[in-house]
Motif scaffolding. Structure first.
Motif, mmCIF file in Angstrom:
data_model
loop_
_atom_site.group_PDB
_atom_site.id
_atom_site.type_symbol
_atom_site.label_atom_id
_atom_site.label_comp_id
_atom_site.label_asym_id
_atom_site.label_seq_id
_atom_site.Cartn_x
_atom_site.Cartn_y
_atom_site.Cartn_z
ATOM 1 N N ALA A 32 -2.972 1.570 -3.890
ATOM 2 C CA ALA A 32 -2.576 0.586 -4.802
ATOM 3 C C ALA A 32 -2.045 1.369 -5.907
ATOM 4 C CB ALA A 32 -3.987 -0.281 -5.405
ATOM 5 N N SER A 33 -2.612 2.429 -6.411
ATOM 6 C CA SER A 33 -1.807 3.448 -7.284
ATOM 7 C C SER A 33 -0.286 3.729 -6.985
ATOM 8 C CB SER A 33 -2.384 4.645 -7.482
ATOM 9 O OG SER A 33 -4.040 4.682 -7.701
ATOM 10 N N LEU A 34 -0.117 3.943 -5.540
ATOM 11 C CA LEU A 34 1.438 4.225 -5.223
ATOM 12 C C LEU A 34 1.988 2.672 -5.464
ATOM 13 C CD1 LEU A 34 3.641 5.857 -4.300
ATOM 14 C CD2 LEU A 34 2.844 5.466 -1.857
ATOM 15 N N VAL A 35 1.619 1.946 -5.040
ATOM 16 C CA VAL A 35 2.306 0.450 -5.180
ATOM 17 C C VAL A 35 2.432 0.172 -6.698
ATOM 18 C CG1 VAL A 35 1.789 -2.096 -4.694
ATOM 19 C CG2 VAL A 35 1.167 -0.517 -3.029
ATOM 20 N N ALA A 36 1.728 0.233 -7.414
ATOM 21 C CA ALA A 36 1.724 0.278 -8.837
ATOM 22 C C ALA A 36 2.970 1.030 -9.364
ATOM 23 C CB ALA A 36 0.578 0.408 -9.611
ATOM 24 N N PHE A 37 2.758 2.337 -8.993
ATOM 25 C CA PHE A 37 4.062 3.160 -9.422
ATOM 26 C C PHE A 37 5.463 2.571 -8.939
ATOM 27 C CE2 PHE A 37 6.963 6.508 -8.460
ATOM 28 C CZ PHE A 37 7.344 6.876 -9.715
ATOM 29 N N THR B 283 3.810 -3.570 2.415
ATOM 30 C CA THR B 283 2.711 -2.680 3.092
ATOM 31 C C THR B 283 3.076 -2.335 4.515
ATOM 32 O OG1 THR B 283 1.094 -3.336 1.410
ATOM 33 C CG2 THR B 283 0.391 -2.179 3.367
ATOM 34 N N GLY B 284 3.533 -1.393 4.901
ATOM 35 C CA GLY B 284 3.781 -0.768 6.165
ATOM 36 C C GLY B 284 2.649 -0.426 6.880
ATOM 37 N N SER B 285 2.919 0.614 7.524
ATOM 38 C CA SER B 285 1.856 1.510 8.251
ATOM 39 C C SER B 285 2.292 2.833 8.874
ATOM 40 C CB SER B 285 1.075 0.674 9.425
ATOM 41 O OG SER B 285 0.265 1.542 10.231
ATOM 42 N N ILE B 286 1.349 3.634 9.119
ATOM 43 C CA ILE B 286 1.952 4.935 9.686
ATOM 44 C C ILE B 286 2.249 4.659 11.085
ATOM 45 C CG2 ILE B 286 0.976 6.954 7.930
ATOM 46 C CD1 ILE B 286 -1.368 6.798 10.268
ATOM 47 N N GLU C 120 14.278 1.742 -1.002
ATOM 48 C CA GLU C 120 14.518 1.851 0.397
ATOM 49 C C GLU C 120 13.672 3.093 1.027
ATOM 50 O OE1 GLU C 120 16.309 4.374 2.606
ATOM 51 O OE2 GLU C 120 16.627 5.734 0.784
ATOM 52 N N GLN C 121 12.636 3.460 0.433
ATOM 53 C CA GLN C 121 11.670 4.393 0.975
ATOM 54 C C GLN C 121 10.350 4.030 1.553
ATOM 55 O OE1 GLN C 121 12.712 7.945 0.712
ATOM 56 N NE2 GLN C 121 14.661 6.630 0.124
ATOM 57 N N ILE C 122 10.147 4.776 2.455
ATOM 58 C CA ILE C 122 8.529 4.389 3.371
ATOM 59 C C ILE C 122 7.981 5.653 2.773
ATOM 60 C CG2 ILE C 122 7.586 3.869 5.459
ATOM 61 C CD1 ILE C 122 10.189 1.946 4.701
ATOM 62 N N PHE C 123 6.823 5.369 1.807
ATOM 63 C CA PHE C 123 5.773 6.389 1.546
ATOM 64 C C PHE C 123 4.538 6.368 2.148
ATOM 65 C CE2 PHE C 123 8.758 5.521 -1.973
ATOM 66 C CZ PHE C 123 8.926 6.846 -2.701
ATOM 67 N N THR C 124 4.394 7.451 3.162
ATOM 68 C CA THR C 124 2.944 7.717 3.853
ATOM 69 C C THR C 124 2.144 7.911 3.069
ATOM 70 O OG1 THR C 124 3.402 9.919 4.362
ATOM 71 C CG2 THR C 124 4.179 8.265 5.871
ATOM 72 N N VAL C 125 0.953 7.305 2.957
ATOM 73 C CA VAL C 125 -0.474 7.605 2.308
ATOM 74 C C VAL C 125 -1.525 7.750 3.297
ATOM 75 C CG1 VAL C 125 -1.953 6.671 0.441
ATOM 76 C CG2 VAL C 125 0.455 5.946 0.413
ATOM 77 N N ILE D 280 17.443 -5.259 -7.588
ATOM 78 C CA ILE D 280 16.478 -5.468 -6.971
ATOM 79 C C ILE D 280 15.967 -4.233 -6.069
ATOM 80 C CG2 ILE D 280 15.132 -6.796 -5.156
ATOM 81 C CD1 ILE D 280 17.028 -9.248 -6.056
ATOM 82 N N ARG D 281 15.023 -3.815 -6.192
ATOM 83 C CA ARG D 281 14.598 -2.514 -5.444
ATOM 84 C C ARG D 281 13.338 -2.883 -4.508
ATOM 85 N NH1 ARG D 281 11.245 0.542 -7.984
ATOM 86 N NH2 ARG D 281 10.715 -0.779 -9.543
ATOM 87 N N CYS D 282 13.549 -2.294 -3.319
ATOM 88 C CA CYS D 282 12.702 -2.721 -2.308
ATOM 89 C C CYS D 282 12.022 -1.180 -1.573
ATOM 90 C CB CYS D 282 13.212 -3.641 -1.061
ATOM 91 S SG CYS D 282 11.882 -4.318 0.049
ATOM 92 N N ASN D 283 10.828 -1.146 -1.641
ATOM 93 C CA ASN D 283 10.237 0.248 -0.912
ATOM 94 C C ASN D 283 9.168 -0.370 -0.121
ATOM 95 O OD1 ASN D 283 11.522 2.480 -2.158
ATOM 96 N ND2 ASN D 283 11.074 1.512 -4.066
ATOM 97 N N ALA D 284 8.375 0.786 0.601
ATOM 98 C CA ALA D 284 7.236 0.108 1.300
ATOM 99 C C ALA D 284 6.119 1.587 1.312
ATOM 100 C CB ALA D 284 7.611 0.058 3.018
ATOM 101 N N VAL D 285 4.768 1.121 1.470
ATOM 102 C CA VAL D 285 3.867 2.080 1.601
ATOM 103 C C VAL D 285 3.656 1.907 3.155
ATOM 104 C CG1 VAL D 285 3.162 2.205 -0.929
ATOM 105 C CG2 VAL D 285 2.151 0.640 0.745
ATOM 106 N N ALA D 286 2.934 3.223 3.456
ATOM 107 C CA ALA D 286 2.658 3.214 4.932
ATOM 108 C C ALA D 286 1.286 3.841 5.238
ATOM 109 C CB ALA D 286 3.800 3.871 6.043
ATOM 110 N N PRO D 287 0.265 3.158 4.868
ATOM 111 C CA PRO D 287 -0.922 3.761 4.973
ATOM 112 C C PRO D 287 -1.354 4.172 6.340
ATOM 113 C CG PRO D 287 -1.010 1.664 3.840
ATOM 114 C CD PRO D 287 0.217 1.733 4.450
ATOM 115 N N GLY D 288 -2.457 5.228 6.115
ATOM 116 C CA GLY D 288 -2.885 5.708 7.391
ATOM 117 C C GLY D 288 -4.466 5.189 7.283
ATOM 118 N N TRP D 289 -5.392 5.826 7.840
ATOM 119 C CA TRP D 289 -6.843 5.278 7.933
ATOM 120 C C TRP D 289 -7.333 5.234 6.193
ATOM 121 C CZ3 TRP D 289 -9.710 3.994 12.255
ATOM 122 C CH2 TRP D 289 -11.148 3.796 12.024
#
Length: 184
Positions: free
Chosen positions: A152-157, A66-69, A168-173, A104-113
């Motif tokens: 959490a839905s994106l993390v689960a996916f 869990t990153g961040s915007i 290696e993707q950073i997905f903004t939410v 092994i895959r590694c991704n991040a989500v970058a939530p906003g508010w």
């Protein structure tokens, strides 16, 4: 990790979900506060990933950070938080490159508010909570803040087999906040 493995017996997914924010300009940020921010948002995930890798190799598992915007851009007075989350995004990509050949895959989500407990408490502490919530909603093209369930839905996916070619993707939410330009 040893305690978890003793109970669970296997590890398929590691989710690193931690962060802390201190509102302070760089000159007002103590070295200790800087170090604490890095320890929580960057060093702890590094240590968890390092401990999890031997187990994830066996299951061809997935890591979601869990990153961040604010690891992609910045709000005023958030230097330590921004730096730690940008570092986590870099770590995400490095782990994907270094360990992809092991499955092994590694991704991040970058939530906003997001309406986390901390953000809801902040809103409720404002002199005019309803107006503050309305104004925060307006900075998002979708017209509102996000929910923990949406992240959490994106993390689960990303953790699931259906995402087996995503790494290696950073997905903004963020409800479109990163792309909405402010008017002068």
């Amino acid at each position: 990790m040893a305690e978890f493995m003793a109970q669970a017996g296997r590890l398929d997914v590691l989710v690193n979900n931690a962060g802390m924010m201190q509102q302070a300009a760089i000159e007002e940020t103590s070295f200790e506060d800087w170090q604490r921010s890095l320890a929580v948002s960057l060093t702890a995930p590094f240590l968890m990933i390092r401990a999890a890798l031997p187990h994830l190799r066996k299951t061809r598992g997935s890591i979601v950070n869990t990153g961040s915007i604010e690891g992609l851009s910045a709000n005023p007075g958030h230097a330590a938080y921004c730096a730690s989350k940008a570092g986590l995004h870099g770590l995400t990509r490095a782990v994907a490159v270094d360990h992809g050949h092991e499955g092994i895959r590694c991704n991040a989500v970058a939530p906003g508010w997001i309406d986390s407990e901390l953000n809801v408490e902040l809103i409720e502490s404002m002199p005019a909570p309803a107006a503050f919530r309305r104004d925060i909603g307006r900075i998002h093209p979708v017209g509102r803040t996000g929910t923990a369930e949406e992240v959490a839905s994106l993390v689960a996916f990303l953790a699931a087999e259906e995402a087996s070619f995503i790494t290696e993707q950073i997905f903004t939410v963020d409800g479109g906040r990163m792309v909405k330009l402010s008017l002068p």
